[in-house]
Design a protein around this motif. Structure first.
Motif: not given
Length: 469
Positions: A280, A346, A349, A391, A461, A464-465, A469
């Motif tokens: 992340h 996320s 982003c 972010n 995005a 790194s979540s 989602l």
């Protein structure tokens, strides 16, 4: 109390400030002054490139080192200063940084030639890094957790306001009283910011006596970044053989390898390998780098294209360019009110990356006379403003609390690297790309570079979540 103790004494805020329910908001306001001045500096300086070319008789590949020398120091020292602030106090270094930063503004305005100006910018960067390395950490520690994204959005808006004011004010000053006033104008703002920081920022930590610094790591990082930027500059038009540029880039690759090897063994590394192994954090930092490359690339591209190829003056170029950071400021500050609350970091982003790509696609066909150039710059700024706060929030959420200063320094380091790459790569692409084509005044090659960076924002995005989602 000895002189050394006085100099290292981090003063507490007055009682009335500490007791106020708005104390964290006041602290964020104080930090925003640093965010404002740092980004004002970055955006306003790009407007003076054509003037410096004329006055000193230098090529743009040389003039860009007014920015690159500054950014090089920031990139090399950011995490070191973040670590130092964890030990000595973030407020202490923040205020000292403002003092150095402000005095250097005055020195830059008096520079008799380009060499002296670049040297003054190096000194100024030493002060700026003390501001930048502490800004995210100060906001993170001052704001309640449930208000963190809002606070980071306000801080990002302060940066964006500096970016927005920079082109406008810079264009007016350069066109009327000359480029030297671009530096003088910031001195009173710096004095006011020092006073506000003294009374509004909280004391952060007790002074530690066991500070250890990774000087070798700093040297490796500085050498790697310097040779990379120098190598790119060679291909941007410096009167140096091409083989020298390739050699510099090869040395840079060895430098980055040496830096990573050093960090894996250093007792107090600049960048913790354990943090970078966290998916992340690593992907979030890569996205932050790409975002700032996209943000600063047009600040170089648009003035060069309009002034050199179209014949616009700096004032009009600055007014047109202000749409980009203005959109960034609005989106970063208002997204909490306008975007659905159910959207996670996320998703926000990804939405920001999609808007940014739309703005760049529009710029590929925009001409300055029909108003669409302003509109698409604003769309690009809005997309970046939607992307940046979530972010940064994802990265800081993954960093342990006791390493907040180091985490903030890492964010600011990659922001600086992104800014430096935005200046260097877009200057190179502009040098290689020639005149604008289609209906646009902007050459296509720099736009393709920016689009590639936006795609990297979208990938980061996803990876790194911390949640689905």
């Amino acid at each position: 109390m000895t002189l050394r103790e006085r100099l290292l004494d981090e003063r507490e805020r007055p009682e009335w400030v500490r007791a106020s329910p708005y104390s964290w908001r006041l602290a964020v306001v104080a930090v925003c002054f640093g965010a404002f001045m740092g980004q004002l500096d970055a955006s306003i300086v790009t407007l003076i490139y054509p003037s410096l070319e004329k006055e000193f008789g230098e090529r743009v590949a040389t003039v860009q080192w007014v920015s690159l020398a500054y950014l090089l120091v920031l990139a090399a020292a950011m995490v070191t200063v973040g670590h130092l602030s964890d030990l000595l106090g973030r407020k202490l270094l923040y205020l000292y940084g403002f003092a150095v930063f402000t005095v250097s503004w005055a020195a830059c305005s008096l520079s008799p030639n380009l060499t002296v100006l670049v040297c003054c910018r190096v000194v100024q960067a030493l002060g700026a890094v003390m501001l930048s390395a502490n800004s995210v950490a100060l906001v993170t520690l001052a704001a309640p957790w449930e208000k963190l994204r809002t606070a980071l959005g306000v801080q990002a808006a302060g940066q964006a306001l500096g970016l927005a004011v920079g082109p406008t004010v810079g264009g007016v000053l350069v066109s009327t009283v000359g480029w030297r006033w671009v530096f003088w104008i910031n001195v009173p703002v710096g004095v006011a910011a020092i006073l506000l920081g003294r009374y509004l920022l909280p004391r952060t930590v007790e002074r530690a006596d066991d500070a250890r610094f990774d000087l070798r790591g700093t040297a490796w990082l500085a050498a790697a970044v310097a040779t990379l930027l120098a190598g790119v500059s060679v291909f941007s038009g410096l009167p140096v053989p091409g083989w020298a540029g390739l050699t510099l880039i090869a040395v840079s690759a060895l430098g980055f390898a040496g830096f990573l090897r050093r960090e894996s063994r250093a007792p107090a590394p600049l960048v913790s390998p354990a943090l970078l192994r966290e998916r992340h954090i690593a992907w979030g930092l890569l996205g932050a780098l790409a975002g700032y490359l996209v943000l600063f690339g047009p600040l170089v591209l648009v003035p060069l294209a309009l002034v050199r190829h179209v014949g616009e003056d700096e004032m009009r170029a600055g007014l047109l360019l202000a749409a980009l950071p203005a959109g960034f400021a609005l989106a970063s500050n208002l997204q909490e009110r306008l975007l659905p609350r159910r959207w996670g970091n996320s998703v926000r982003c990804l939405a920001g990356a999609a808007l940014s790509l739309t703005g760049l696609a529009g710029l590929a066909f925009a001409a300055p006379a029909d108003g669409w150039l302003v509109a698409w710059l604003a769309v690009l700024g809005i997309g970046l403003g939607v992307f940046t706060p979530p972010n940064n929030t994802m990265v800081m959420a993954a960093v342990p609390a006791h390493l907040a200063g180091t985490g903030g320094g890492m964010i600011n380091m990659v922001r600086t690297l992104g800014t430096a790459l935005g200046v260097a790569l877009i200057t190179l692409a502009f040098h290689l790309g020639g005149e604008g084509t289609w209906n646009s005044v902007l050459p296509p090659l720099p736009l393709f570079v920016l689009m590639g960076a936006v795609l990297l924002m979208g990938v980061s995005a996803v990876w790194s979540s911390r949640t689905a989602l």
